[in-house]
Design a protein around this motif. Structure first.
Motif, PDB file in Angstrom:
ATOM      1  N   HIS A   1     -52.327  23.814  67.891  1.00  0.00           N
ATOM      2  CA  HIS A   1     -52.703  25.180  67.523  1.00  0.00           C
ATOM      3  C   HIS A   1     -51.537  25.908  66.847  1.00  0.00           C
TER       4      HIS A   1
ATOM      5  N   HIS B   1     -57.073  32.156  63.127  1.00  0.00           N
ATOM      6  CA  HIS B   1     -58.188  32.160  64.083  1.00  0.00           C
ATOM      7  C   HIS B   1     -59.472  32.597  63.389  1.00  0.00           C
TER       8      HIS B   1
ATOM      9  N   HIS C   1     -50.769  27.380  62.862  1.00  0.00           N
ATOM     10  CA  HIS C   1     -50.292  28.687  62.383  1.00  0.00           C
ATOM     11  C   HIS C   1     -49.083  28.512  61.458  1.00  0.00           C
TER      12      HIS C   1
HETATM   13 ZN    ZN Z   1     -53.270  31.364  67.632  1.00  0.00          ZN
END
Ligand code: ZN
Length: 219
Positions: A168, A178, A172
């Motif tokens: 995750h 998201h 980024h």
């Molecule tokens: Zn995040």
């Protein structure tokens, strides 16, 4: 300069090797690579985590380093888990992933992603298990960052869920967002986001096909 040249030379080989493994996703359904219609701030580097923003990395050659100094150091099993996640999820994309044994923290060719483990001296924002921020943007490009920091909770943050948290936060660090920042906006728990899902406890360890396509589209 030397770094870029070497990277360019070695990329040819790496891409040739992984090309067979890269799934040939034709398109993506949801735009979740910064900038989107929903989220498009100009990338600004900062040492203040709370001011951090999601930026792209500055090119397809991603050099990473796992902090080896107290207080942010990763233990060997954390590094092994991180290495495994990067090789199964990010190396098969058009990104070329390199461990940087001689990390660079200043200038214009810094190590792209520095991974840390959170400790008392290196806190995470309240309520978060991981955080990614750009500490030095590329001043000549609107959305690119030269060096990003990833901080993940201790003691097992790099190992739980097969590496889901690291998948995750690394997303980024290469510009993935998201559901709330995507276009169209989607629930953070939409399964198509793979490890970029948010607000669920157990994150998957894999990138969604949309995410892979957008990485390949961008880099
Ligand atoms: Zn995040």
């Amino acid at each position: 300069m030397l770094r870029s040249l070497l990277a360019a030379l070695s990329t040819v080989t790496v891409l040739a090797v992984v090309a067979v493994q890269t799934p040939a996703y034709a398109t993506h359904e949801v735009d979740s690579m910064v900038p989107t219609t929903t989220y498009h701030p100009i990338c600004l580097g900062t040492t203040d985590l709370l001011s951090g923003m999601v930026c792209q990395t500055d090119n397809a050659n991603v050099y990473w380093y796992a902090d080896s100094n107290d207080p942010g150091e990763l233990e060997d099993n954390d590094v092994a888990s991180l290495e495994n996640m990067l090789s199964t999820q990010y190396a098969p994309t058009d990104l070329a992933i390199y461990y940087d044994g001689s990390p660079v923290f200043s200038g214009t060719a810094q190590t792209d992603i520095v991974y840390q483990e959170s400790e008392d001296a290196l806190p995470l924002p309240s309520g978060y298990r991981g955080w990614t921020w750009c500490n030095d943007d590329v001043s000549t490009e609107a959305y690119a960052c030269d060096q990003q920091y990833v901080r993940i909770q201790s003691p097992d943050g790099y190992r739980i869920f097969g590496g889901g948290l690291a998948c995750h936060e690394t997303g980024h660090a290469v510009g993935l967002l998201h559901g709330a920042q995507a276009y169209p906006v989607l629930p953070s728990t939409d399964g198509r986001f793979g490890c970029m899902m948010n607000e669920i406890y157990e994150l998957p360890y894999y990138l969604g096909s949309d995410q892979v396509h957008q990485i390949n589209n961008t880099y």
